[in-house]
Design a protein around this motif. Structure first.
Motif, PDB file in Angstrom:
ATOM      1  N   ALA A 251       0.827  -1.207   0.000  1.00 46.09           N
ATOM      2  CA  ALA A 251       0.000   0.000   0.000  1.00 46.09           C
ATOM      3  C   ALA A 251       0.861   1.257   0.000  1.00 46.09           C
ATOM      4  O   ALA A 251       0.503   2.270  -0.612  1.00 46.09           O
ATOM      5  N   MET A 252       2.023   1.210   0.674  1.00 44.93           N
ATOM      6  CA  MET A 252       2.937   2.350   0.659  1.00 44.93           C
ATOM      7  C   MET A 252       3.564   2.520  -0.723  1.00 44.93           C
ATOM      8  O   MET A 252       3.765   3.642  -1.194  1.00 44.93           O
ATOM      9  N   TYR A 253       3.849   1.411  -1.362  1.00 42.94           N
ATOM     10  CA  TYR A 253       4.372   1.434  -2.733  1.00 42.94           C
ATOM     11  C   TYR A 253       3.376   2.116  -3.671  1.00 42.94           C
ATOM     12  O   TYR A 253       3.753   2.971  -4.486  1.00 42.94           O
ATOM     13  N   SER A 267       0.357   4.034 -10.644  1.00 46.45           N
ATOM     14  CA  SER A 267      -0.173   3.746  -9.317  1.00 46.45           C
ATOM     15  C   SER A 267      -1.539   3.061  -9.406  1.00 46.45           C
ATOM     16  O   SER A 267      -1.841   2.158  -8.618  1.00 46.45           O
ATOM     17  N   SER A 268      -2.356   3.469 -10.371  1.00 50.33           N
ATOM     18  CA  SER A 268      -3.662   2.832 -10.561  1.00 50.33           C
ATOM     19  C   SER A 268      -3.497   1.376 -10.971  1.00 50.33           C
ATOM     20  O   SER A 268      -4.244   0.501 -10.522  1.00 50.33           O
ATOM     21  N   ALA A 269      -2.496   1.101 -11.836  1.00 46.43           N
ATOM     22  CA  ALA A 269      -2.208  -0.285 -12.210  1.00 46.43           C
ATOM     23  C   ALA A 269      -1.778  -1.093 -10.991  1.00 46.43           C
ATOM     24  O   ALA A 269      -2.207  -2.248 -10.809  1.00 46.43           O
ATOM     25  N   ASN A 270      -0.958  -0.492 -10.125  1.00 45.99           N
ATOM     26  CA  ASN A 270      -0.553  -1.157  -8.876  1.00 45.99           C
ATOM     27  C   ASN A 270      -1.764  -1.476  -8.012  1.00 45.99           C
ATOM     28  O   ASN A 270      -1.879  -2.579  -7.463  1.00 45.99           O
ATOM     29  N   ALA A 271      -2.665  -0.496  -7.879  1.00 45.09           N
ATOM     30  CA  ALA A 271      -3.845  -0.670  -7.031  1.00 45.09           C
ATOM     31  C   ALA A 271      -4.764  -1.761  -7.583  1.00 45.09           C
ATOM     32  O   ALA A 271      -5.336  -2.547  -6.812  1.00 45.09           O
ATOM     33  N   TRP A 272      -4.887  -1.832  -8.909  1.00 39.16           N
ATOM     34  CA  TRP A 272      -5.748  -2.859  -9.484  1.00 39.16           C
ATOM     35  C   TRP A 272      -5.153  -4.246  -9.328  1.00 39.16           C
ATOM     36  O   TRP A 272      -5.881  -5.227  -9.174  1.00 39.16           O
ATOM     37  N   PHE A 273      -3.839  -4.336  -9.322  1.00 37.43           N
ATOM     38  CA  PHE A 273      -3.230  -5.646  -9.050  1.00 37.43           C
ATOM     39  C   PHE A 273      -3.533  -6.064  -7.615  1.00 37.43           C
ATOM     40  O   PHE A 273      -3.830  -7.237  -7.352  1.00 37.43           O
ATOM     41  N   MET A 274      -3.472  -5.116  -6.676  1.00 35.59           N
ATOM     42  CA  MET A 274      -3.831  -5.432  -5.293  1.00 35.59           C
ATOM     43  C   MET A 274      -5.280  -5.892  -5.211  1.00 35.59           C
ATOM     44  O   MET A 274      -5.603  -6.860  -4.506  1.00 35.59           O
ATOM     45  N   PHE A 275      -6.150  -5.220  -5.945  1.00 38.44           N
ATOM     46  CA  PHE A 275      -7.561  -5.609  -5.961  1.00 38.44           C
ATOM     47  C   PHE A 275      -7.721  -7.051  -6.446  1.00 38.44           C
ATOM     48  O   PHE A 275      -8.474  -7.840  -5.867  1.00 38.44           O
TER      49      PHE A 275
END
Length: 303
Positions: A251-253, A267-275
């Motif tokens: 989440a910090m990344y 960052s949105s791509a990172n967040a969607w991978f987390m999702f």
């Protein structure tokens, strides 16, 4: 008379919609809308200031193949979740069992145990910064009373992640109350029948309490997994991801890519991978629940 009835029936249909309209509008404007918009911009090179350029799947390719911080932060988060999830469930269940005992002043203890969960994340982080301080921290002071020389918790890469886990356990009052509600829903007749059959307290716990609590455990397990992957506030304030990125959570990344390096698309791509990761884990838990979750009146087929 017929017209009045028609108008009344029409209002009966409209009034419920008016009551739920604020939630629906808020959900569309502040949850679903931004969620879909973040998916859209994940396919762009999207700086906060400057030209937005469509790059297709390049953000995702870069994330998987050319960004070591992605894998490092993901591994730190997986280690944190591996410690935090079982400990959080066990601690919350243990406290709920204690609060379920019929003792004088139990309502006061419930309030005291729940209070930490309503403290803001920033205030909680400041409290733990004082507790963990290597020079005058109260935790090392208590350890010194029993002859243990405590580490510099937040500046030692071997202890920093453990410190994050312990601090995160402090605010599980909501989960404790959910477990307590589940315990209250278990009929006393089951325990009385087990006692008559000669079952001791430990046998009753594993044969009655745990099976009857499995729906509650399922809910708390899923919410704890989600919480573990969203951990940010404590690490951001206490360690800033250090030392040596030992507390550099995923989440910090995501946060730093968005608000430190201003790469909103990446960052949105990172967040969607987390999702996707959280969704897969949730589906796996649901899939496995048929083997260990028991609902009232259900009989499991052991064949």
């Amino acid at each position: 008379m017929v017209k009045i009835k028609k108008q009344t029936n029409r209002w009966d249909k409209i009034v419920p919609l008016l009551f739920i309209a604020p939630w629906v509008i808020g959900f569309l404007a502040f949850t679903l809308g931004p969620l879909l918009y973040s998916l859209f911009i994940s396919f762009f090179d999207w700086p906060i200031v400057g030209e937005h350029k469509f790059i297709g799947l390049d953000n995702y390719k870069t994330m998987f193949t050319d960004d070591p911080l992605f894998w490092e932060s993901l591994w730190v988060t997986v280690k944190f979740a591996g410690l935090f999830v079982p400990l959080n469930l066990i601690t919350a269940l243990f406290l709920a069992i204690l609060l379920n005992q019929k003792i004088k002043g139990h309502s006061i203890f419930r309030t005291l145990f729940y209070l930490p969960s309503v403290i803001s994340g920033v205030a909680l982080a400041m409290i733990w910064a004082w507790v963990y301080n290597g020079e005058y921290g109260i935790l090392n002071y208590f350890l010194s009373l029993v002859g243990v020389n405590g580490p510099d918790w937040l500046n030692n890469p071997h202890s920093a992640l453990i410190a994050m886990v312990i601090a995160s356990l402090w605010g599980q009052g909501t989960m404790m109350l959910i477990f307590l509600a589940g315990l209250k829903a278990i009929p006393n007749d089951l325990y009385e029948a087990a006692s008559i059959d000669g079952a001791n307290k430990i046998q009753q716990f594993f044969k009655i309490t745990i099976p009857m609590l499995t729906p509650t455990i399922l809910f708390n397990l899923i919410t704890t997994i989600i919480s573990a992957f969203q951990q940010l506030t404590l690490a951001l304030i206490l360690t800033g991801g250090g030392p040596l990125r030992s507390t550099y959570f995923y989440a910090m990344y995501v946060y730093e890519n968005a608000f430190k390096y201003f790469k909103m698309g990446y960052s949105s791509a990172n967040a969607w991978f987390m999702f996707v990761i959280v969704l897969i884990l949730t589906l796996l838990v649901f899939k496995s629940s048929s083997a260990w979750v028991y609902y009232e009146g259900e009989v499991k087929n052991k064949s």
